[in-house]
Design a protein around this motif. Structure first.
Motif, PDB file in Angstrom:
ATOM      1  N   THR A 180       0.812  -1.214   0.000  1.00 31.38           N
ATOM      2  CA  THR A 180       0.000   0.000   0.000  1.00 31.38           C
ATOM      3  C   THR A 180       0.850   1.270   0.000  1.00 31.38           C
ATOM      4  O   THR A 180       0.438   2.318   0.473  1.00 31.38           O
ATOM      5  N   THR A 181       2.068   1.167  -0.563  1.00 27.47           N
ATOM      6  CA  THR A 181       2.943   2.331  -0.671  1.00 27.47           C
ATOM      7  C   THR A 181       2.264   3.478  -1.417  1.00 27.47           C
ATOM      8  O   THR A 181       2.392   4.643  -1.031  1.00 27.47           O
ATOM      9  N   LEU A 182       1.535   3.153  -2.473  1.00 25.94           N
ATOM     10  CA  LEU A 182       0.939   4.181  -3.328  1.00 25.94           C
ATOM     11  C   LEU A 182      -0.355   4.743  -2.750  1.00 25.94           C
ATOM     12  O   LEU A 182      -0.865   5.750  -3.255  1.00 25.94           O
ATOM     13  N   ARG A 183      -0.864   4.132  -1.690  1.00 26.36           N
ATOM     14  CA  ARG A 183      -2.075   4.652  -1.049  1.00 26.36           C
ATOM     15  C   ARG A 183      -1.779   5.105   0.373  1.00 26.36           C
ATOM     16  O   ARG A 183      -1.680   6.283   0.666  1.00 26.36           O
ATOM     17  N   ASP A 184      -1.555   4.168   1.279  1.00 25.58           N
ATOM     18  CA  ASP A 184      -1.316   4.545   2.674  1.00 25.58           C
ATOM     19  C   ASP A 184       0.044   5.214   2.837  1.00 25.58           C
ATOM     20  O   ASP A 184       0.214   6.153   3.603  1.00 25.58           O
ATOM     21  N   GLY A 185       1.042   4.716   2.101  1.00 22.44           N
ATOM     22  CA  GLY A 185       2.363   5.328   2.169  1.00 22.44           C
ATOM     23  C   GLY A 185       2.342   6.771   1.729  1.00 22.44           C
ATOM     24  O   GLY A 185       3.005   7.640   2.318  1.00 22.44           O
ATOM     25  N   GLU A 186       1.557   7.062   0.698  1.00 15.78           N
ATOM     26  CA  GLU A 186       1.494   8.418   0.154  1.00 15.78           C
ATOM     27  C   GLU A 186       0.822   9.393   1.108  1.00 15.78           C
ATOM     28  O   GLU A 186       0.941  10.605   0.940  1.00 15.78           O
ATOM     29  N   GLN A 187       0.123   8.877   2.123  1.00 18.27           N
ATOM     30  CA  GLN A 187      -0.519   9.771   3.084  1.00 18.27           C
ATOM     31  C   GLN A 187       0.480  10.429   4.035  1.00 18.27           C
ATOM     32  O   GLN A 187       0.120  11.341   4.772  1.00 18.27           O
ATOM     33  N   SER A 188       1.723   9.973   4.016  1.00 17.60           N
ATOM     34  CA  SER A 188       2.752  10.632   4.822  1.00 17.60           C
ATOM     35  C   SER A 188       2.919  12.057   4.316  1.00 17.60           C
ATOM     36  O   SER A 188       3.043  12.284   3.113  1.00 17.60           O
ATOM     37  N   PRO A 189       2.898  13.074   5.209  1.00 16.80           N
ATOM     38  CA  PRO A 189       2.975  14.466   4.761  1.00 16.80           C
ATOM     39  C   PRO A 189       4.182  14.715   3.863  1.00 16.80           C
ATOM     40  O   PRO A 189       5.311  14.412   4.229  1.00 16.80           O
ATOM     41  N   GLY A 190       3.915  15.220   2.659  1.00 18.41           N
ATOM     42  CA  GLY A 190       4.985  15.512   1.725  1.00 18.41           C
ATOM     43  C   GLY A 190       5.328  14.366   0.802  1.00 18.41           C
ATOM     44  O   GLY A 190       6.178  14.510  -0.069  1.00 18.41           O
ATOM     45  N   ALA A 191       4.669  13.218   0.952  1.00 13.73           N
ATOM     46  CA  ALA A 191       5.027  12.047   0.150  1.00 13.73           C
ATOM     47  C   ALA A 191       4.159  11.889  -1.091  1.00 13.73           C
ATOM     48  O   ALA A 191       4.196  10.856  -1.745  1.00 13.73           O
ATOM     49  N   SER A 192       3.368  12.903  -1.432  1.00 13.86           N
ATOM     50  CA  SER A 192       2.493  12.781  -2.589  1.00 13.86           C
ATOM     51  C   SER A 192       3.317  12.601  -3.863  1.00 13.86           C
ATOM     52  O   SER A 192       4.411  13.130  -3.998  1.00 13.86           O
ATOM     53  N   MET A 193       2.775  11.820  -4.798  1.00 11.76           N
ATOM     54  CA  MET A 193       3.492  11.485  -6.022  1.00 11.76           C
ATOM     55  C   MET A 193       2.660  11.835  -7.234  1.00 11.76           C
ATOM     56  O   MET A 193       1.431  11.832  -7.183  1.00 11.76           O
ATOM     57  N   THR A 212       4.319  -1.440   3.340  1.00  5.15           N
ATOM     58  CA  THR A 212       4.814  -0.451   2.388  1.00  5.15           C
ATOM     59  C   THR A 212       6.330  -0.571   2.246  1.00  5.15           C
ATOM     60  O   THR A 212       7.014  -1.033   3.151  1.00  5.15           O
ATOM     61  N   ILE A 213       6.835  -0.121   1.112  1.00  7.77           N
ATOM     62  CA  ILE A 213       8.279  -0.065   0.893  1.00  7.77           C
ATOM     63  C   ILE A 213       8.882   0.950   1.864  1.00  7.77           C
ATOM     64  O   ILE A 213       8.380   2.055   2.022  1.00  7.77           O
ATOM     65  N   ASN A 214       9.945   0.556   2.533  1.00  2.00           N
ATOM     66  CA  ASN A 214      10.641   1.398   3.527  1.00  2.00           C
ATOM     67  C   ASN A 214       9.783   1.731   4.744  1.00  2.00           C
ATOM     68  O   ASN A 214      10.152   2.600   5.539  1.00  2.00           O
ATOM     69  N   GLY A 215       8.624   1.064   4.892  1.00  2.00           N
ATOM     70  CA  GLY A 215       7.737   1.399   6.004  1.00  2.00           C
ATOM     71  C   GLY A 215       7.124   2.783   5.859  1.00  2.00           C
ATOM     72  O   GLY A 215       6.682   3.379   6.848  1.00  2.00           O
ATOM     73  N   LEU A 216       7.071   3.300   4.626  1.00  2.00           N
ATOM     74  CA  LEU A 216       6.539   4.644   4.381  1.00  2.00           C
ATOM     75  C   LEU A 216       5.093   4.755   4.867  1.00  2.00           C
ATOM     76  O   LEU A 216       4.306   3.828   4.696  1.00  2.00           O
ATOM     77  N   GLY A 217       4.758   5.868   5.465  1.00  2.34           N
ATOM     78  CA  GLY A 217       3.377   6.073   5.899  1.00  2.34           C
ATOM     79  C   GLY A 217       3.256   7.243   6.852  1.00  2.34           C
ATOM     80  O   GLY A 217       4.251   7.782   7.326  1.00  2.34           O
ATOM     81  N   GLU A 218       2.009   7.619   7.130  1.00  3.70           N
ATOM     82  CA  GLU A 218       1.794   8.772   7.996  1.00  3.70           C
ATOM     83  C   GLU A 218       2.247   8.478   9.422  1.00  3.70           C
ATOM     84  O   GLU A 218       2.409   7.325   9.817  1.00  3.70           O
ATOM     85  N   ARG A 219       2.462   9.538  10.174  1.00  7.75           N
ATOM     86  CA  ARG A 219       2.998   9.461  11.532  1.00  7.75           C
ATOM     87  C   ARG A 219       4.314   8.671  11.535  1.00  7.75           C
ATOM     88  O   ARG A 219       5.256   9.044  10.851  1.00  7.75           O
ATOM     89  N   ALA A 220       4.381   7.578  12.273  1.00  9.28           N
ATOM     90  CA  ALA A 220       5.626   6.798  12.357  1.00  9.28           C
ATOM     91  C   ALA A 220       5.738   5.755  11.257  1.00  9.28           C
ATOM     92  O   ALA A 220       6.676   4.966  11.243  1.00  9.28           O
TER      93      ALA A 220
END
Length: 518
Positions: free
Chosen positions: A16-29, A235-243
């Motif tokens: 879910t890198t492209l969905r939940d991961g992208e919710q990390s602030p600034g991670a929009s693609m 997600t790849i690299n554990g990317l995601g919002e908050r931690a």
């Protein structure tokens, strides 16, 4: 589940890198960036790619649609809230997929139902049932998630999950939405649900854990081993919002390395892990920490004399997995200044980069040649940085970089002069600053007047020498929006200007999203 040593059960990897991961602030693609990552995930052979949240914006709809149309070997999934509009949008975006999945969710914890949804438990129960029923008529593969499931009342959750299975849900995902779980408790929680729900064997059980207490991977593995879950969302690299989210590379290598314990099979091509990690890091600007498991720069480095001696004598004295198994050995010099256009084009294909036209390939190749004149060794990371750069996409952007000159001398205030394009019109700006980077960015801002606040400035060397390209990440906030800009160049000051303009372009794009949880 009756696993045997001879026939290990399949563990489904849901990315879910492209969905939940992208919710990390600034991670929009951008759409092109998402497509590039989706192709790499397909090469990694993940089972399910959650491409986005189709109903959240026109841009996200287009991204899900584009990914659904090109990905053939993985199931493509879209998130949808438990309402007919969201589910209809998801189905429409997934229409071109070889294998499609609709993932619908609604909160079930007392706190979320009362404070966020303002719905009674009975209303949530009916909404969940009706939404899965509606989705099942549009798509054969339906996943249901009770948001904040881990903090939900067990009796109520059993009632909801039994009902959605009856309505046709094929996967049940139990999210630890706020990262509150403890491994043993979370594993037993899922085990209890599976034992209490009469039709639990009619669906695959899934785990989705956030990393707020640093236990997302441990919780997910407990859900698999104790709870009997057979899908992990990560997600790849554990990317995601908050931690962040559960890290794909850690899950995969844990299950592979300790097959004696988990006795599960996976379809993942682990050699593609490092390429995926680097691509996501460079695309989002979220740098991987050196001591990150599996994909960190130090993951297979040995500094201690005792460790070095042991590894030289026998690798398995201190290494439990091989660096080449996750792609480190594949990260070799591939091109140089004498390399031709066909070799460059082939390497783009190997890296999953698809440029839309011959003109774009020519532009990227010219940028590659210019870089090859500046540095002798060109790495995969350099190529990815090039094709992510403004040089390839400048004609599509509102702000573009042309040239920069700056003067810095001890005891004198640095000066910068920059030429940029704004809406296709060339503009020159000059400014002084506390350093050459500060002066350059002030020269841009003097004309653009974005009013944005810079909340992050980060520099990272793309490869390991002094002639390496520098990769700069700039994070800007304005009017409630947070965006990342990434720029790369052998000159750090130029890379900084490119990163700032990249962030300004994202701010200039008015695409808004609806926040989703899971």
């Amino acid at each position: 589940m009756n696993a045997t040593a001879a026939t290990p059960e399949k563990l489904i990897i849901f990315d879910t890198t492209l969905r939940d991961g992208e919710q990390s602030p600034g991670a929009s693609m951008t759409k092109d960036e998402k497509l590039r990552i989706a192709r790499q995930l397909e090469r990694l052979k993940v089972d399910v790619i959650e491409a986005g949240f189709a109903a959240s914006s026109n841009g996200d709809f287009e991204c899900v649609q584009a990914i659904a149309n090109v990905i053939k070997d993985s199931t493509v999934c879209s998130l949808a809230r438990a309402n007919d509009r969201d589910i209809g949008q998801a189905a429409a975006a997934l229409k071109g997929a070889e294998r499609a999945r609709i993932h619908t969710f609604i909160a079930t914890s007392p706190l979320h139902m009362e404070k966020k949804l303002r719905m009674t438990p009975d209303q949530v129960f009916e909404q969940a049932k009706q939404s899965v029923r509606f989705a099942r008529n549009l798509c054969a593969d339906i996943e249901f998630s009770p948001e904040d499931g881990y903090r939900s009342d067990v009796d109520f959750l059993c009632r909801v999950l039994e009902a959605v299975i009856n309505e046709g849900a094929t996967t049940l995902n139990i999210p630890d939405t706020v990262g509150y779980a403890i491994p043993e408790l979370y594993g037993n929680f899922i085990k209890t649900l599976r034992e209490r729900i009469p039709n639990s064997d009619k669906a695959i059980w899934s785990v989705h854990c956030h990393n707020d207490l640093g236990m997302a991977v441990a919780n997910s593995l407990a859900g698999v081993k104790i709870g009997g879950a057979r899908q992990v969302e990560c997600t790849i690299n554990g990317l995601g919002e908050r931690a962040g989210n559960c890290s794909l590379e850690e899950i995969v290598m844990a299950v592979k390395t300790r097959k004696d314990y988990f006795n599960l099979s996976m379809g993942i091509d682990t050699v593609q892990i490092l390429s995926a990690s680097k691509m996501v890091s460079q695309t989002t600007g979220f740098v991987v920490q050196p001591n990150k498991a599996v994909v960190g720069a130090n993951a297979f480095a040995h500094a201690s004399g005792i460790h070095q001696d042991g590894v030289l004598k026998a690798r398995d004295t201190y290494e439990i997995m091989r660096a080449e198994d996750v792609g480190w050995s594949a990260n070799k010099i591939v091109l140089g200044k004498l390399s031709g256009r066909n070799a460059f084009k082939q390497r783009l294909q190997d890296l999953g980069v698809v440029l839309g036209s011959e003109a774009e390939i020519n532009t990227a190749f010219m940028a590659f040649k210019e870089l090859a004149d500046k540095k002798a060794e060109i790495f995969d990371e350099d190529i990815l940085a090039l094709v992510s750069d403004e040089a390839v996409t400048a004609e599509k952007e509102h702000f573009g970089f042309i040239s920069l000159s700056q003067r810095s001398e001890t005891g004198e205030k640095p000066q910068a002069s920059i030429v940029i394009t704004v809406g296709g019109k060339e503009i020159r700006g000059e400014s002084s600053g506390n350093g050459p980077v500060d002066a350059s960015l002030k020269a841009i801002e003097a004309h653009v007047k974005s009013g944005a606040e810079m909340v992050l400035y980060s520099v990272n060397a793309i490869s390991g020498s002094t002639e390496s390209q520098g990769e700069v990440t700039v994070r800007l906030q304005n009017s409630g929006r947070t965006v990342n800009g990434v720029g790369a160049d052998p000159d750090i000051v130029v890379a900084s200007a490119k990163a700032y303009l990249s962030a300004l372009n994202k701010l200039h794009s008015k695409a808004e999203k609806i926040a989703a949880q899971g």
